[in-house]
Structure formats: structure tokens, C-alpha cells
Design a protein around this motif. Sequence first.
Motif, PDB file in Angstrom:
ATOM      1  N   VAL A  39       0.854  -1.176   0.000  1.00 34.64           N
ATOM      2  CA  VAL A  39       0.000   0.000   0.000  1.00 34.64           C
ATOM      3  C   VAL A  39       0.894   1.232   0.000  1.00 34.64           C
ATOM      4  N   ARG A  40       0.787   2.036  -1.032  1.00 29.80           N
ATOM      5  CA  ARG A  40       1.484   3.312  -1.152  1.00 29.80           C
ATOM      6  C   ARG A  40       0.472   4.425  -0.950  1.00 29.80           C
ATOM      7  N   PHE A  41       0.943   5.656  -0.986  1.00 26.89           N
ATOM      8  CA  PHE A  41       0.031   6.769  -0.736  1.00 26.89           C
ATOM      9  C   PHE A  41      -1.029   6.885  -1.829  1.00 26.89           C
ATOM     10  N   LEU A  42      -0.625   6.727  -3.080  1.00 27.63           N
ATOM     11  CA  LEU A  42      -1.568   6.894  -4.180  1.00 27.63           C
ATOM     12  C   LEU A  42      -1.922   5.593  -4.893  1.00 27.63           C
ATOM     13  N   SER A  43      -1.333   4.487  -4.495  1.00 27.67           N
ATOM     14  CA  SER A  43      -1.619   3.231  -5.188  1.00 27.67           C
ATOM     15  C   SER A  43      -1.531   2.058  -4.225  1.00 27.67           C
ATOM     16  N   THR A  44      -2.154   0.974  -4.659  1.00 24.74           N
ATOM     17  CA  THR A  44      -2.098  -0.288  -3.922  1.00 24.74           C
ATOM     18  C   THR A  44      -1.880  -1.398  -4.932  1.00 24.74           C
ATOM     19  N   ARG A  45      -0.898  -2.245  -4.662  1.00 27.94           N
ATOM     20  CA  ARG A  45      -0.628  -3.369  -5.556  1.00 27.94           C
ATOM     21  C   ARG A  45      -0.712  -4.659  -4.749  1.00 27.94           C
ATOM     22  N   THR A  46      -1.587  -5.540  -5.184  1.00 29.39           N
ATOM     23  CA  THR A  46      -1.754  -6.838  -4.537  1.00 29.39           C
ATOM     24  C   THR A  46      -1.138  -7.907  -5.424  1.00 29.39           C
ATOM     25  N   THR A  47      -0.274  -8.715  -4.834  1.00 36.69           N
ATOM     26  CA  THR A  47       0.372  -9.808  -5.553  1.00 36.69           C
ATOM     27  C   THR A  47      -0.081 -11.122  -4.932  1.00 36.69           C
ATOM     28  N   PRO A  48      -0.780 -11.961  -5.682  1.00 36.61           N
ATOM     29  CA  PRO A  48      -1.167 -13.274  -5.147  1.00 36.61           C
ATOM     30  C   PRO A  48       0.077 -14.103  -4.841  1.00 36.61           C
ATOM     31  N   TRP A  49      -0.031 -14.992  -3.863  1.00 35.22           N
ATOM     32  CA  TRP A  49       1.120 -15.796  -3.464  1.00 35.22           C
ATOM     33  C   TRP A  49       1.647 -16.633  -4.616  1.00 35.22           C
ATOM     34  N   GLY A  50       0.816 -17.011  -5.540  1.00 33.01           N
ATOM     35  CA  GLY A  50       1.261 -17.795  -6.685  1.00 33.01           C
ATOM     36  C   GLY A  50       2.211 -17.034  -7.601  1.00 33.01           C
ATOM     37  N   GLN A  51       2.168 -15.703  -7.556  1.00 33.52           N
ATOM     38  CA  GLN A  51       3.044 -14.887  -8.386  1.00 33.52           C
ATOM     39  C   GLN A  51       4.283 -14.403  -7.644  1.00 33.52           C
ATOM     40  N   VAL A  52       4.399 -14.741  -6.370  1.00 32.48           N
ATOM     41  CA  VAL A  52       5.556 -14.318  -5.579  1.00 32.48           C
ATOM     42  C   VAL A  52       6.667 -15.345  -5.757  1.00 32.48           C
ATOM     43  N   ARG A  53       7.783 -14.914  -6.311  1.00 32.34           N
ATOM     44  CA  ARG A  53       8.928 -15.808  -6.433  1.00 32.34           C
ATOM     45  C   ARG A  53       9.736 -15.803  -5.148  1.00 32.34           C
ATOM     46  N   GLU A  54       9.939 -14.600  -4.569  1.00 30.35           N
ATOM     47  CA  GLU A  54      10.784 -14.507  -3.381  1.00 30.35           C
ATOM     48  C   GLU A  54      10.497 -13.212  -2.638  1.00 30.35           C
ATOM     49  N   VAL A  55      10.588 -13.280  -1.311  1.00 31.31           N
ATOM     50  CA  VAL A  55      10.558 -12.108  -0.445  1.00 31.31           C
ATOM     51  C   VAL A  55      11.810 -12.200   0.414  1.00 31.31           C
ATOM     52  N   ARG A  56      12.672 -11.198   0.308  1.00 33.36           N
ATOM     53  CA  ARG A  56      13.939 -11.260   1.034  1.00 33.36           C
ATOM     54  C   ARG A  56      14.376  -9.869   1.479  1.00 33.36           C
ATOM     55  N   THR A  57      15.299  -9.837   2.427  1.00 33.44           N
ATOM     56  CA  THR A  57      15.884  -8.596   2.910  1.00 33.44           C
ATOM     57  C   THR A  57      17.225  -8.398   2.226  1.00 33.44           C
ATOM     58  N   VAL A  58      17.452  -7.196   1.676  1.00 32.85           N
ATOM     59  CA  VAL A  58      18.703  -6.899   0.976  1.00 32.85           C
ATOM     60  C   VAL A  58      19.269  -5.575   1.468  1.00 32.85           C
ATOM     61  N   GLN A  59      20.593  -5.451   1.383  1.00 35.46           N
ATOM     62  CA  GLN A  59      21.277  -4.181   1.642  1.00 35.46           C
ATOM     63  C   GLN A  59      21.273  -3.397   0.341  1.00 35.46           C
ATOM     64  N   GLN A  60      20.809  -2.154   0.388  1.00 39.20           N
ATOM     65  CA  GLN A  60      20.780  -1.327  -0.816  1.00 39.20           C
ATOM     66  C   GLN A  60      20.547   0.122  -0.412  1.00 39.20           C
ATOM     67  N   PRO A  61      20.789   1.051  -1.320  1.00 41.70           N
ATOM     68  CA  PRO A  61      20.416   2.435  -1.028  1.00 41.70           C
ATOM     69  C   PRO A  61      18.890   2.545  -0.943  1.00 41.70           C
ATOM     70  N   VAL A  62      18.397   3.182   0.111  1.00 43.05           N
ATOM     71  CA  VAL A  62      16.959   3.336   0.312  1.00 43.05           C
ATOM     72  C   VAL A  62      16.643   4.810   0.534  1.00 43.05           C
ATOM     73  N   ARG A  63      15.417   5.173   0.264  1.00 43.17           N
ATOM     74  CA  ARG A  63      14.999   6.557   0.463  1.00 43.17           C
ATOM     75  C   ARG A  63      14.811   6.829   1.949  1.00 43.17           C
ATOM     76  N   TRP A  64      15.226   8.005   2.364  1.00 44.65           N
ATOM     77  CA  TRP A  64      15.090   8.428   3.750  1.00 44.65           C
ATOM     78  C   TRP A  64      13.741   9.105   3.905  1.00 44.65           C
ATOM     79  N   LEU A  65      12.814   8.496   4.652  1.00 43.98           N
ATOM     80  CA  LEU A  65      11.448   8.967   4.871  1.00 43.98           C
ATOM     81  C   LEU A  65      10.703   9.251   3.564  1.00 43.98           C
ATOM     82  N   GLY A  66      11.035   8.493   2.522  1.00 44.98           N
ATOM     83  CA  GLY A  66      10.355   8.654   1.245  1.00 44.98           C
ATOM     84  C   GLY A  66      10.804   9.846   0.431  1.00 44.98           C
ATOM     85  N   LEU A  67      11.780  10.576   0.902  1.00 42.95           N
ATOM     86  CA  LEU A  67      12.285  11.746   0.188  1.00 42.95           C
ATOM     87  C   LEU A  67      13.300  11.307  -0.868  1.00 42.95           C
ATOM     88  N   PRO A  68      13.666  12.187  -1.789  1.00 39.54           N
ATOM     89  CA  PRO A  68      14.627  11.797  -2.830  1.00 39.54           C
ATOM     90  C   PRO A  68      16.017  11.430  -2.300  1.00 39.54           C
TER      91      PRO A  68
END
Length: 186
Positions: free
Chosen positions: A101-130
Motif C-alpha cells: 500500500v502506497r500513498f496513491l496506489s495499492t498493488r496486490t500480488t497473489p502468493w502464486g506470483q511471488v517468487r521470493e521475499v527477502r531482505t537486501v542491503q541497498q540504497p533506500v529513500r530516507w522517509l520517502g524523500l529523494p
Amino acid sequence: MPLPFLTADRAFDAPGEDLALPFDDRDQWRRPYRPGPWRVAAAALLLLLASYVLFATVIISVAGNPSGGAVCLGIAAAVIASALRLLRMGAWVSAHGLRAVRFLSTRTTPWGQVREVRTVQQPVRWLGLPRTVQGQALVLVRADRAGDGPAALVTTHNADFLGRPEAFDRAADSVEVWADEYRHHA
């Protein structure tokens, strides 16, 4: 008045607890973590602003300008809707799939379409800002979109987990448990 979008699973609050899925009704959409203090503070400030706008609506309407009062009422309704949507943002799970759930959109993915859910190290946005910082992200890799990169569901620097790395770890673990449980059944 109960606010179901603010409730979280109590079983994941205590560290070291078993990460079994403790829900009776797994068909109901739920966020397996509490909204963070930054998100709640922002929503509270928006609701405070809405109360001032509603007070202005009353004053303008009593002063004899109903069209101005209607405009202020519309602005207050938009601010209240924004605060509620801000509180609903995040990753939600159920037996049906994974919902981002995002502020302006919602995307639902059925479990059959999920290949993987994992935690990764990467650059991320700070409080959603650029601005980006190095952090962790819980990412969703969809089976039907092999060309697309993984989509970040939650990060260590979003409004739910900024300054709370243990809470991020518990939330990521619980979403991964849901994914492991239901991906194989789908």
C-alpha cells in the motif's frame, strides 16, 4: 472506536518468540507490524491541521459565506483522507497474497506470483524523500515480471522503521514467514 489499520500482531512484539502465524482468520488483510512513530506523528499533525480547517469552516459558514465554508469543508475532508491513507501505508499480508500500500496506489500480488521475499542491503529513500542512504529493504520478487527489478515493500529508513532496526527485522521476518508459508501452497 477500534481502528483495525493501527492494530498489529502482538506475537511479534516480543523478541525471540516463535514466528508461527498466530492468526485465526488468515483471510483478513493485516499489517504484521505497528505503524512507526514518524508515520503516526505525521498523521496526527495532519489531523490537527484538519481540526483547524474545520473550525474555520464553522466560522466562515456562520459569517454568511456558505460557498467558502463548503470549500473549507472539502479541504478538511481531503486532509483527513490523506492522514488515514498515510496510516494505511505499508506491507499487508493475508492468505490471498501480499499487498503493498502506497500513498496513491495499492498493488496486490497473489502468493502464486511471488517468487521470493527477502531482505537486501541497498540504497533506500530516507522517509520517502529523494535523498538516499544505505540501509536494508524488504523486497518482493514477482515471478510474472522477471525483467523488472525487485520492488521494495518496507525499508529501515521509512516512516515505520526509522531508528528502529529491531522492529524492521521482526517485521521483515514475519512477512518472510507469511511468504514461505503461502508460496508453497499457492
